[in-house]
Design an enzyme around this catalytic site. Structure first.
Site, short mmCIF file in Angstrom:
data_model
loop_
_atom_site.label_atom_id
_atom_site.label_comp_id
_atom_site.label_asym_id
_atom_site.label_seq_id
_atom_site.Cartn_x
_atom_site.Cartn_y
_atom_site.Cartn_z
N GLU A 1 0.73 -1.19 -0.11
CA GLU A 1 0.23 -0.13 -0.16
C GLU A 1 1.07 1.47 -0.35
O GLU A 1 1.72 0.96 0.58
CB GLU A 1 -1.34 -0.14 1.23
CG GLU A 1 -2.20 -0.95 0.92
CD GLU A 1 -2.82 -1.47 2.38
OE1 GLU A 1 -3.79 -1.98 1.89
OE2 GLU A 1 -2.40 -0.75 3.46
N CYS B 1 3.37 8.95 0.76
CA CYS B 1 4.32 7.48 1.69
C CYS B 1 3.72 6.45 1.41
O CYS B 1 3.02 5.62 0.24
CB CYS B 1 2.90 7.54 3.51
SG CYS B 1 3.44 6.70 4.52
N CYS C 1 6.45 -6.24 7.38
CA CYS C 1 7.73 -5.42 8.34
C CYS C 1 7.78 -6.51 10.02
O CYS C 1 7.49 -7.06 10.10
CB CYS C 1 7.13 -4.46 9.33
SG CYS C 1 8.70 -3.65 9.66
N CYS D 1 6.92 -3.45 16.30
CA CYS D 1 6.50 -2.64 17.09
C CYS D 1 4.91 -3.05 17.51
O CYS D 1 4.60 -3.42 17.03
CB CYS D 1 6.80 -1.75 17.25
SG CYS D 1 7.52 -1.27 15.91
N CYS E 1 1.69 -1.45 16.21
CA CYS E 1 1.55 -1.44 14.68
C CYS E 1 1.28 -2.53 13.86
O CYS E 1 1.05 -3.44 14.05
CB CYS E 1 3.63 -1.25 14.08
SG CYS E 1 2.83 -0.95 12.28
N GLY F 1 6.99 -1.00 6.00
CA GLY F 1 8.71 -2.25 6.31
C GLY F 1 9.58 -1.21 6.43
O GLY F 1 9.21 0.20 7.73
N GLU F 2 10.89 -1.63 7.42
CA GLU F 2 11.81 -0.63 7.87
C GLU F 2 12.94 -0.33 6.89
O GLU F 2 13.79 -1.65 6.32
CB GLU F 2 11.87 -1.38 9.11
CG GLU F 2 13.49 -1.17 9.73
CD GLU F 2 13.28 0.68 9.62
OE1 GLU F 2 12.00 1.26 10.82
OE2 GLU F 2 14.49 1.16 9.91
N SER G 1 11.94 7.30 7.89
CA SER G 1 11.93 7.01 8.98
C SER G 1 11.86 5.74 9.53
O SER G 1 11.86 4.83 8.69
CB SER G 1 10.18 7.25 9.58
OG SER G 1 10.09 7.27 10.51
N SER H 1 11.71 6.49 15.17
CA SER H 1 10.31 6.53 14.87
C SER H 1 11.07 5.75 17.59
O SER H 1 11.49 4.75 17.60
CB SER H 1 9.79 4.90 15.02
OG SER H 1 9.35 5.35 13.98
N CYS I 1 -0.89 6.71 9.64
CA CYS I 1 0.10 4.76 10.49
C CYS I 1 -0.02 4.69 11.18
O CYS I 1 -0.33 4.32 12.14
CB CYS I 1 0.74 6.17 11.44
SG CYS I 1 1.69 8.21 10.76
N1 SAH Z 1 9.46 1.09 10.05
C1 SAH Z 1 9.61 3.16 10.43
C2 SAH Z 1 8.51 3.23 9.01
C3 SAH Z 1 7.02 2.75 9.41
S1 SAH Z 1 6.10 3.71 10.19
C4 SAH Z 1 9.64 3.11 11.70
O1 SAH Z 1 9.00 2.25 12.65
O2 SAH Z 1 8.99 4.06 11.30
C5 SAH Z 1 6.10 5.33 9.82
C6 SAH Z 1 5.20 5.31 12.11
O3 SAH Z 1 4.01 5.51 12.90
C7 SAH Z 1 6.60 4.72 13.19
O4 SAH Z 1 6.43 6.19 14.06
C8 SAH Z 1 5.90 4.70 14.14
O5 SAH Z 1 6.03 3.72 14.89
C9 SAH Z 1 3.90 5.23 13.57
N2 SAH Z 1 2.70 4.26 13.88
C10 SAH Z 1 2.45 2.73 13.21
N3 SAH Z 1 1.38 2.36 14.01
C11 SAH Z 1 1.37 3.06 14.88
C12 SAH Z 1 -0.04 3.70 15.18
N4 SAH Z 1 -1.65 2.22 15.35
N5 SAH Z 1 -0.51 4.82 15.68
C13 SAH Z 1 0.36 5.47 15.34
N6 SAH Z 1 1.30 5.80 15.01
C14 SAH Z 1 2.48 4.41 14.19
#
Ligand code: SAH
Length: 372
Positions: free
Chosen positions: A95, A119, A126, A130, A133, A175-176, A207, A230, A349
């Site tokens: 996506e 985005c 991923c 986290c 997420c 993804g990261e 990010s 993050s 996000c």
């Molecule tokens: N893997 C990378 C980029 C992907 S996500 C990273 O982690 O930075 C982009 C941002 O959205 C990250 O800061 C992530 O932690 C945040 N994120 C993930 N799940 C979320 C959620 N449920 N609500 C708000 N932010 C979220």
């Protein structure tokens, strides 16, 4: 010529395409023309590249392909955000999200041009897991190639009519990026190519959870996107639980790497901090952040949690979010609160997931999207 020996233009930096042309016995400069067609005009069919000679076009059609992700679905949010479901050559889905933003009018009441952000995903799924997420719940399927990463930008710009407009990209999709370092950086170089989209690195934001060896490498890159970290937690324990890679590359080391990260004048690292009700949105959270970020050229971007089924946290109230932000600001930190965009279509996000595509295949809403 068999398909296996064909060069995929989408996977080439310009100098690689030049080598292909040379191998075929043609001048290198045609690579510029091909880049212009593919990236500036969204045209991948060699037959239509009319400033190339007829014979060359025919030869290229034999020797090369240009793989482009297919739009398998689109969903439009009430706030104008559009989520694209893209199908890759091997049938897997990712996506990518278009986020339009209309800034408030200037002090003199004049309208400002809308800010356009794409985005972009760097992996199918991923591996970082986290705790809050949804993408992490999918696990990792595979990393994207440079062509698939840059291809998302090509497709969104083409579909939305923005090939000639300036836009920003954020590597904040699935993804990261630092877990797919080489392909991600290659994609950024392709997007920055002066004969292609010619994007300024200032319009690119990477990010990351902070995969340290890759972050150290990034610090030495000639092409430097904006950096967002993050962070999400203020103690090792808490971050171990929320962002599991912290068990390998801890908070302290991460912040040390941020202190060393080369920044030009006026550049700052963005620290993303998801706000979880009764989790990290506490006074210890604010105190911890102020202390941790001391001496780092940074700013804080608060992300009130986007809730989802299967995510065992709640979003704090707006009051609580604003209170948290105010305290940080009172301590001299620059703070912003990320507006959740496209939550109604699960495009916000941490909500991107493609285990079971939910969008109607072929649903096309392009006509609903205002032209730039
Ligand atoms: N893997 C990378 C980029 C992907 S996500 C990273 O982690 O930075 C982009 C941002 O959205 C990250 O800061 C992530 O932690 C945040 N994120 C993930 N799940 C979320 C959620 N449920 N609500 C708000 N932010 C979220």
């Amino acid at each position: 010529m068999s398909i296996h020996t064909r060069t995929d233009v989408a996977e080439c930096e310009r100098h690689e395409l030049e080598q292909t042309l040379e191998r075929l016995g043609h001048p290198r400069f045609h690579a510029r023309q091909i880049f212009q067609w593919v990236y500036r005009r969204g045209i991948t069919d060699f037959a239509r590249m009319t400033d190339l000679g007829r014979e060359l076009r025919a030869e290229l059609a034999e020797a090369c392909i240009t793989t482009t992700p297919l739009v398998a679905g689109q969903e439009r949010s009430e706030d104008g955000t559009v989520k694209f479901l893209l199908r890759l050559a091997d049938g897997k889905h990712i996506e990518s999200v278009f986020i339009p933003d209309v800034p408030p009018a200037g002090a003199d009441g004049s309208a400002r041009p809308p800010r356009i952000t794409f985005c972009i995903s760097t992996q199918v799924g991923c591996a970082m897991k986290c705790a809050f997420c949804l993408t992490g719940k999918m696990g990792i399927d595979r990393s994207l190639t440079a062509g698939e990463i840059a291809g998302q930008v090509r497709v969104l710009a083409r579909e939305l009519g923005f090939l000639e407009t300036r836009f920003n990209i954020v590597l904040m999709g699935m993804g990261e990026p630092l877990h797919n370092y080489d392909e991600t950086m290659k994609a950024l170089r392709v997007l920055a190519d002066e004969h292609g989209l010619a994007m300024s690195p200032r319009r690119m934001t990477l990010s990351t959870v902070g995969v340290l060896p890759a972050l150290e490498r990034l610090a030495t890159e000639p092409l430097m996107p904006n950096l967002a970290i993050s962070l999400h937690a203020t103690t090792e324990d808490q971050r171990d639980r929320l962002v599991p890679i912290n068990r390998k590359y801890g908070l302290k080391e991460l912040l040390d790497a941020c202190r060393r990260f080369p920044l030009k004048r006026r550049e700052r690292i963005t620290f993303e901090y998801v706000l979880l009700q009764d989790g990290n949105d506490t006074p210890e959270g604010t105190r911890g952040l102020v202390k941790l970020l001391h001496g780092i050229k940074g700013k804080v971007n608060l992300l009130p949690l986007n809730e989802a089924a299967g995510i065992p946290f709640e979003r704090p109230s707006d009051d609580r979010v604003n209170h948290f932000a105010r305290i940080l600001a009172n301590h001299g930190l620059t703070v912003s609160v990320r507006k959740s965009r496209g939550r109604d279509i699960r495009a916000a996000c941490g909500q991107l997931i493609t285990e079971s595509p939910r969008m109607a295949p072929g649903a096309r809403l392009a006509s609903l999207i205002p032209s730039p």
